[in-house]
Design an enzyme around this catalytic site. Structure first.
Site, PDB file in Angstrom:
ATOM      1  N   GLU A  36      -1.082   0.929   0.956  1.00 30.04           N
ATOM      2  CA  GLU A  36      -0.382  -0.342   1.146  1.00 30.04           C
ATOM      3  C   GLU A  36       0.466  -0.328   2.419  1.00 30.04           C
ATOM      4  O   GLU A  36       0.640  -1.372   3.065  1.00 30.04           O
ATOM      5  CB  GLU A  36       0.467  -0.641  -0.090  1.00 30.04           C
ATOM      6  CG  GLU A  36      -0.416  -0.947  -1.303  1.00 30.04           C
ATOM      7  CD  GLU A  36       0.359  -1.243  -2.562  1.00 30.04           C
ATOM      8  OE1 GLU A  36       0.131  -2.308  -3.148  1.00 30.04           O
ATOM      9  OE2 GLU A  36       1.182  -0.387  -2.969  1.00 30.04           O
ATOM     10  N   GLU A  39      -4.055   2.772  -8.678  1.00 27.54           N
ATOM     11  CA  GLU A  39      -3.044   2.451  -9.690  1.00 27.54           C
ATOM     12  C   GLU A  39      -3.650   2.082 -11.040  1.00 27.54           C
ATOM     13  O   GLU A  39      -3.109   2.436 -12.097  1.00 27.54           O
ATOM     14  CB  GLU A  39      -2.148   1.308  -9.188  1.00 27.54           C
ATOM     15  CG  GLU A  39      -1.098   1.735  -8.176  1.00 27.54           C
ATOM     16  CD  GLU A  39      -1.619   1.777  -6.755  1.00 27.54           C
ATOM     17  OE1 GLU A  39      -0.826   1.957  -5.829  1.00 27.54           O
ATOM     18  OE2 GLU A  39      -2.860   1.628  -6.562  1.00 27.54           O
TER      19      GLU A  39
END
Length: 252
Positions: free
Chosen positions: A106, A126
């Site tokens: 990210e 995730e």
């Protein structure tokens, strides 16, 4: 120091320097990255930045030991790693070696361009931990690659090779192992050779225009364009062209 900064002419090179934990982000590191991004934007003599990691890895994401100890590796107003919610107005290039996973991916997605070694890996794992990528990855990934590809990567949590990321258009340039930083700095230098006001305005239009109503697009673009068109740099660019010399930008 968990973050090193080095100036190379008009380019600021920012290195996450925690190789013992694969450059995972704790609070001190987030604050240092945020300070480096503020320096990039506030120093009128800096025109572009490069973000990389030490020790052959870009970033493995959040420092989970620090998180379990109660740390929140974010900066108010800037978000995780002092970057993902408020990237700099000036161009920022990620130079990726090794792994850019979870929040590390990210961070790379928050940069404008990505240069990666051909043996680098990306991914948002995730969902494999019962979580969701919450650092902007789900917001940015569909804007950088086709929606179907972004959906597959996000829902499976699979690792993505640099070659696949390049083929999808996410990685701008592939390099041999160990050469991502060199190539990223060369690309940043090319960008920094251009007029800084024009470059920042161009980045702003590229990112903001997708949210503009169609009937307002040119009016909103002109609001950004007119100060650039009437700037000293615009006149310097035209003068330098007619005089067959390199322009001297002043950022005004």
């Amino acid at each position: 120091m968990s973050v090193r900064t080095e100036r190379e002419d008009a380019v600021l090179v920012v290195t996450i320097d925690r190789p013992d934990v694969r450059n995972a982000i704790n609070t001190a590191t987030a604050e240092a990255i945020g300070a480096a991004m503020a320096r990039l934007d506030e120093d009128d003599s800096l025109f572009a930045g490069v973000l990389t990691g030490a020790g052959g890895t870009f970033c493995a994401g959040m420092d989970l030991k620090a998180f379990l100890a109660g740390e929140r590796p974010a900066v108010p107003g800037r978000g995780f790693a002092g970057l993902v919610e408020a990237p700099p107005a000036k161009p920022l290039i990620a130079a990726v070696e090794g792994y850019a996973l979870a929040r590390g991916f990210e961070i790379a997605l928050a940069c404008d361009l990505i240069v990666a070694a051909d043996d680098a890996w990306f991914g948002l794992p995730e969902v494999r931990r019962g979580l969701m990528a919450g650092g902007g990855g789900l917001l940015r990934l569909p804007r950088k690659v086709p929606l179907g590809k972004a959906t597959e990567w996000a829902l499976t949590g699979d690792r993505i090779s640099a070659a696949e990321a390049h083929e999808a258009g996410l990685v701008n340039r592939l390099t041999p192992h160990g050469e991502a930083l060199t190539e990223a700095k060369a690309l940043a230098t090319r960008i920094a050779a251009n007029g800084p006001l024009g470059v920042r305005a161009t980045k702003r239009v590229l990112y903001e225009s997708g949210q503009w109503p169609a009937d307002e697009a040119f009016a909103r673009q002109n609001e950004i364009y007119e100060p650039v068109r009437s700037s000293e740099d615009a006149r310097e660019g035209a003068t330098a062209f007619t005089e067959r010399r390199s322009p001297v930008w002043r950022g005004r």
